[in-house]
Enzyme design. Structure first.
Site, PDB file in Angstrom:
ATOM      1  N   CYS A 143      61.225  21.848 146.920  1.00 61.20           N
ATOM      2  CA  CYS A 143      62.586  21.308 146.904  1.00 61.20           C
ATOM      3  C   CYS A 143      62.714  19.959 147.594  1.00 61.20           C
ATOM      4  O   CYS A 143      63.671  19.216 147.328  1.00 61.20           O
ATOM      5  CB  CYS A 143      63.556  22.297 147.543  1.00 61.20           C
ATOM      6  SG  CYS A 143      63.602  23.905 146.724  1.00 61.20           S
ATOM      7  N   HIS A 190      71.259  22.647 141.952  1.00 58.92           N
ATOM      8  CA  HIS A 190      70.041  22.231 142.650  1.00 58.92           C
ATOM      9  C   HIS A 190      68.913  22.006 141.644  1.00 58.92           C
ATOM     10  O   HIS A 190      68.159  22.925 141.336  1.00 58.92           O
ATOM     11  CB  HIS A 190      69.675  23.341 143.641  1.00 58.92           C
ATOM     12  CG  HIS A 190      68.426  23.139 144.420  1.00 58.92           C
ATOM     13  ND1 HIS A 190      67.797  21.917 144.582  1.00 58.92           N
ATOM     14  CD2 HIS A 190      67.663  24.041 145.111  1.00 58.92           C
ATOM     15  CE1 HIS A 190      66.705  22.083 145.327  1.00 58.92           C
ATOM     16  NE2 HIS A 190      66.612  23.355 145.654  1.00 58.92           N
TER      17      HIS A 190
END
Length: 364
Positions: A83, A318
């Site tokens: 991420c 996301h």
């Protein structure tokens, strides 16, 4: 050392997995963005550095640069730090400039969860240590800090309200480069009764869990890119620099608690620079889960008035490898609307228990 500054930043609209960008491959998603931000710096570009997590491989940064029609001399490097890949791409470009390895980079990230060829996630750590799914890891953080469902839901509603307010004021349109017919994030195509959705959401892990789909981010498609340039070159070219790279820190913690990983990174970064949280004017932390955000704010003493002031991933989603670059893009535009900011910070936690934080000085 030479100073690295950010002179341009844009992102695509963010689409849901299987939504409006579902047929767009990562290199196709990133290419118009690269072409746009490179417009005034093409002959100075050293490299394109992009974060990407779920494939399909093949060095997407180079592929996208070629698709964008950038000169063949502009090389490409793709980074996978899960991420935090997009933020790591920006950090890497800044460090390259500081070291004198180059003077101009496009850095950011791209993710197409919709077209990923991988049927399941990668393993993040050895089973003997612990390799929880991200929802389980978010529940671990909630248990560690004894965070109730109500507290997490309240943060999710805050994010949603701030995001909608920023959208209606046109803040998001400043940072978004339209992609074909799509001009805004998919979530904004229809306003929802978030309080009702939050209240109705069921726990994702077990019957008494506190993490739900409503206080967690969605999986999305999107890209973001910034132009990182050596400050003297930016001055010579008449480019307006907004953010100057000050420092960065990476931390590792137990893989069972990745949501807590930005905490030691931010603590070390502030301590090394002789700063406290009072010195930081704006903070963007990726909103993967409400439990993560509350844990970071609590442990670090972050006032909510400084934290993700225009909402975040709990609303818009996301897109893994792009999310860190979206944080920096948000800061790039937020500081232009304010007069009283000196230091800003972007941070993100990653699967496997890695936290990354980057400190910028605002240029006036």
């Amino acid at each position: 050392m030479k100073n690295a500054v950010i002179v341009q930043a844009k992102r695509t609209p963010i689409g849901k997995k299987g939504g409006m960008l579902k047929d767009v491959e990562p290199h196709q998603l990133a290419a118009p963005l690269l072409r746009h931000v490179a417009a005034n710096v093409t002959r100075h570009l050293d490299e394109v550095i992009l974060g990407n997590v779920v494939g399909p491989g093949g060095n997407i940064a180079r592929f996208a640069a070629l698709e964008a029609g950038l000169p063949l001399s502009v090389s490409g490097m793709t980074i996978d730090r899960q991420c935090s890949a997009g933020l790591e791409a920006i950090r890497t470009a800044c460090l390259f400039i500081r070291a004198g390895a180059g003077t101009c980079y496009i850095a950011g990230g791209v993710e197409s969860a919709s077209t990923s060829p991988f049927p399941k996630r990668a393993q993040f750590s050895p089973a003997a240590i612990g390799d929880p799914d991200m929802v389980e890891a978010a529940e671990n953080v909630a248990r560690h800090y004894r965070l109730t469902r109500d507290v997490q839901d309240a943060y999710a509603i805050r994010s949603y309200e701030l995001s909608w307010d920023a959208y209606t004021k046109g803040f998001y349109s400043e940072e978004v480069l339209p992609f074909g017919e799509f001009r805004s994030d998919e979530v904004f195509q229809k306003k929802r009764d978030m309080a009702r959705l939050v209240a109705r959401a069921k726990p994702l892990v077990d019957g008494d869990g506190t993490v739900t789909a409503a206080n967690s981010c969605g999986i999305q498609d999107g890209a973001a890119a910034v132009v990182v340039m050596e400050e003297q070159l930016a001055t010579e070219l008449g480019m307006r620099a907004m953010l100057r790279f000050a420092d960065s820190e990476v931390s590792g913690i137990h893989p069972n608690y990745p949501g807590m990983s930005p905490i030691p990174a931010i603590q070390a970064l502030l301590a090394r620079n002789g700063l406290t949280m009072e010195d930081i004017d704006l903070i963007e932390i990726n909103e993967a889960f409400a439990s993560k955000m509350i844990a970071c704010a609590t442990e670090l003493g972050i006032p909510y008035v400084k934290l993700n002031v225009s909402g975040g991933a709990l609303t818009t989603g996301h897109p893994y490898g792009a999310s860190g670059a979206i944080l920096v893009t948000r800061l790039f535009y937020e500081v232009q609307r304010r007069q009283d900011v000196n230091y800003v910070l972007a941070a993100i936690g990653s699967a496997g228990g890695i936290g990354l934080a980057v400190l910028f000085e605002v240029i006036r």
